[in-house]
Design a protein around this motif. Structure first.
Motif, PDB file in Angstrom:
ATOM      1  N   LYS A  91      -0.606   7.376  -7.056  1.00  0.00           N
ATOM      2  CA  LYS A  91      -1.745   8.288  -6.502  1.00  0.00           C
ATOM      3  C   LYS A  91      -2.682   8.054  -8.035  1.00  0.00           C
ATOM      4  O   LYS A  91      -2.398   8.076  -9.293  1.00  0.00           O
ATOM      5  CB  LYS A  91      -1.797   9.839  -6.549  1.00  0.00           C
ATOM      6  CG  LYS A  91      -1.160  10.039  -5.206  1.00  0.00           C
ATOM      7  CD  LYS A  91      -0.669  11.647  -5.035  1.00  0.00           C
ATOM      8  CE  LYS A  91      -0.289  11.645  -3.750  1.00  0.00           C
ATOM      9  NZ  LYS A  91       0.121  12.946  -3.570  1.00  0.00           N
ATOM     10  N   TYR A  92      -4.147   7.957  -7.910  1.00  0.00           N
ATOM     11  CA  TYR A  92      -5.089   7.920  -9.185  1.00  0.00           C
ATOM     12  C   TYR A  92      -4.768   9.160 -10.172  1.00  0.00           C
ATOM     13  O   TYR A  92      -4.723  10.207  -9.665  1.00  0.00           O
ATOM     14  CB  TYR A  92      -6.504   7.880  -8.784  1.00  0.00           C
ATOM     15  CG  TYR A  92      -7.382   7.918 -10.045  1.00  0.00           C
ATOM     16  CD1 TYR A  92      -7.644   6.956 -10.840  1.00  0.00           C
ATOM     17  CD2 TYR A  92      -8.066   9.170 -10.095  1.00  0.00           C
ATOM     18  CE1 TYR A  92      -8.372   7.025 -12.021  1.00  0.00           C
ATOM     19  CE2 TYR A  92      -8.889   9.416 -11.214  1.00  0.00           C
ATOM     20  CZ  TYR A  92      -8.835   8.274 -12.120  1.00  0.00           C
ATOM     21  OH  TYR A  92      -9.787   8.431 -13.246  1.00  0.00           O
ATOM     22  N   LEU A 122       0.720  -1.106  -0.148  1.00  0.00           N
ATOM     23  CA  LEU A 122      -0.012   0.067  -0.132  1.00  0.00           C
ATOM     24  C   LEU A 122       0.984   1.230   0.108  1.00  0.00           C
ATOM     25  O   LEU A 122       0.294   2.205  -0.483  1.00  0.00           O
ATOM     26  CB  LEU A 122      -0.911   0.021   1.244  1.00  0.00           C
ATOM     27  CG  LEU A 122      -1.870  -1.260   1.370  1.00  0.00           C
ATOM     28  CD1 LEU A 122      -2.837  -1.049   2.475  1.00  0.00           C
ATOM     29  CD2 LEU A 122      -2.834  -1.174   0.120  1.00  0.00           C
ATOM     30  N   GLY A 129      -9.901   7.579  -1.079  1.00  0.00           N
ATOM     31  CA  GLY A 129      -8.716   6.815  -0.390  1.00  0.00           C
ATOM     32  C   GLY A 129      -8.198   5.435  -1.299  1.00  0.00           C
ATOM     33  O   GLY A 129      -8.060   5.649  -2.581  1.00  0.00           O
ATOM     34  N   VAL A 130      -7.881   4.607  -0.414  1.00  0.00           N
ATOM     35  CA  VAL A 130      -7.192   3.450  -1.007  1.00  0.00           C
ATOM     36  C   VAL A 130      -8.185   2.563  -1.868  1.00  0.00           C
ATOM     37  O   VAL A 130      -9.150   2.213  -1.275  1.00  0.00           O
ATOM     38  CB  VAL A 130      -6.711   2.631   0.057  1.00  0.00           C
ATOM     39  CG1 VAL A 130      -5.605   1.305  -0.607  1.00  0.00           C
ATOM     40  CG2 VAL A 130      -5.431   3.369   0.686  1.00  0.00           C
ATOM     41  N   PHE A 141     -13.497   0.606  -3.320  1.00  0.00           N
ATOM     42  CA  PHE A 141     -12.884   1.272  -2.184  1.00  0.00           C
ATOM     43  C   PHE A 141     -13.586   0.495  -0.810  1.00  0.00           C
ATOM     44  O   PHE A 141     -14.576  -0.350  -1.199  1.00  0.00           O
ATOM     45  CB  PHE A 141     -13.150   2.775  -2.067  1.00  0.00           C
ATOM     46  CG  PHE A 141     -12.705   3.223  -3.349  1.00  0.00           C
ATOM     47  CD1 PHE A 141     -11.306   3.616  -3.324  1.00  0.00           C
ATOM     48  CD2 PHE A 141     -13.316   3.577  -4.544  1.00  0.00           C
ATOM     49  CE1 PHE A 141     -10.681   4.335  -4.304  1.00  0.00           C
ATOM     50  CE2 PHE A 141     -12.957   4.193  -5.671  1.00  0.00           C
ATOM     51  CZ  PHE A 141     -11.539   4.807  -5.513  1.00  0.00           C
ATOM     52  N   HIS A 191      -4.154   5.005  -4.654  1.00  0.00           N
ATOM     53  CA  HIS A 191      -4.779   6.130  -3.715  1.00  0.00           C
ATOM     54  C   HIS A 191      -5.503   7.151  -4.681  1.00  0.00           C
ATOM     55  O   HIS A 191      -4.927   7.822  -5.150  1.00  0.00           O
ATOM     56  CB  HIS A 191      -3.552   6.904  -3.192  1.00  0.00           C
ATOM     57  CG  HIS A 191      -2.973   5.936  -2.050  1.00  0.00           C
ATOM     58  ND1 HIS A 191      -3.397   5.692  -0.702  1.00  0.00           N
ATOM     59  CD2 HIS A 191      -1.798   5.323  -2.062  1.00  0.00           C
ATOM     60  CE1 HIS A 191      -2.483   4.982  -0.105  1.00  0.00           C
ATOM     61  NE2 HIS A 191      -1.383   4.587  -1.025  1.00  0.00           N
ATOM     62  N   HIS A 192      -6.747   7.328  -4.274  1.00  0.00           N
ATOM     63  CA  HIS A 192      -7.547   8.353  -4.805  1.00  0.00           C
ATOM     64  C   HIS A 192      -7.590   9.626  -3.836  1.00  0.00           C
ATOM     65  O   HIS A 192      -7.892   9.304  -2.633  1.00  0.00           O
ATOM     66  CB  HIS A 192      -8.933   7.612  -5.118  1.00  0.00           C
ATOM     67  CG  HIS A 192      -9.625   8.470  -5.774  1.00  0.00           C
ATOM     68  ND1 HIS A 192     -10.703   9.737  -5.372  1.00  0.00           N
ATOM     69  CD2 HIS A 192     -10.084   8.742  -7.187  1.00  0.00           C
ATOM     70  CE1 HIS A 192     -11.165  10.103  -6.294  1.00  0.00           C
ATOM     71  NE2 HIS A 192     -10.811   9.606  -7.539  1.00  0.00           N
TER      72      HIS A 192
END
Length: 109
Positions: free
Chosen positions: A19-20, A14, A38-39, A54, A33-34
């Protein structure tokens, strides 16, 4: 069999999840990671869309939109063309005098 979100993430790194970004391309089982949600875990890829699961929901987001502008489709507005024989003839608008007579209110006479 239902697998919990935490079980799906077990064994995944993780900390190094990217990042998205809609410009990047993703694959199934990739962790992201959005900034809002979030994850998330990529559970499906369909063309330029991905399903990201999510903790509380699954969202469909775009991906792979980072190509050069020439690679992406461009908007081309329709061009004005002359009416051909297969087109219906356009009706002539009524003269302005007729419009004024039709829209005037009758007098109380």
């Amino acid at each position: 069999m239902v697998i919990s979100f935490d079980e799906q993430l077990a064994g995944k790194d993780l900390a190094s999840a990217p990042k998205y970004s809609p410009k990047d391309t993703y694959r199934v089982d990739q962790v992201l990671h959005h900034p809002t949600f979030g994850v998330g875990l990529v559970t499906a890829v369909r063309g330029d869309k991905v399903d990201l699961t999510f903790r509380s929901d699954t969202k469909t987001l775009v991906h792979g939109r980072g190509g050069a502008p020439v690679d992406r489709p461009t908007f081309s507005p329709p061009t004005t063309r002359q009416a051909g024989p297969a087109d219906k003839p356009m009706a002539e608008p009524p003269p302005e005098e007729d419009l004024a007579a039709e829209t005037s209110l009758p007098s109380g006479d």
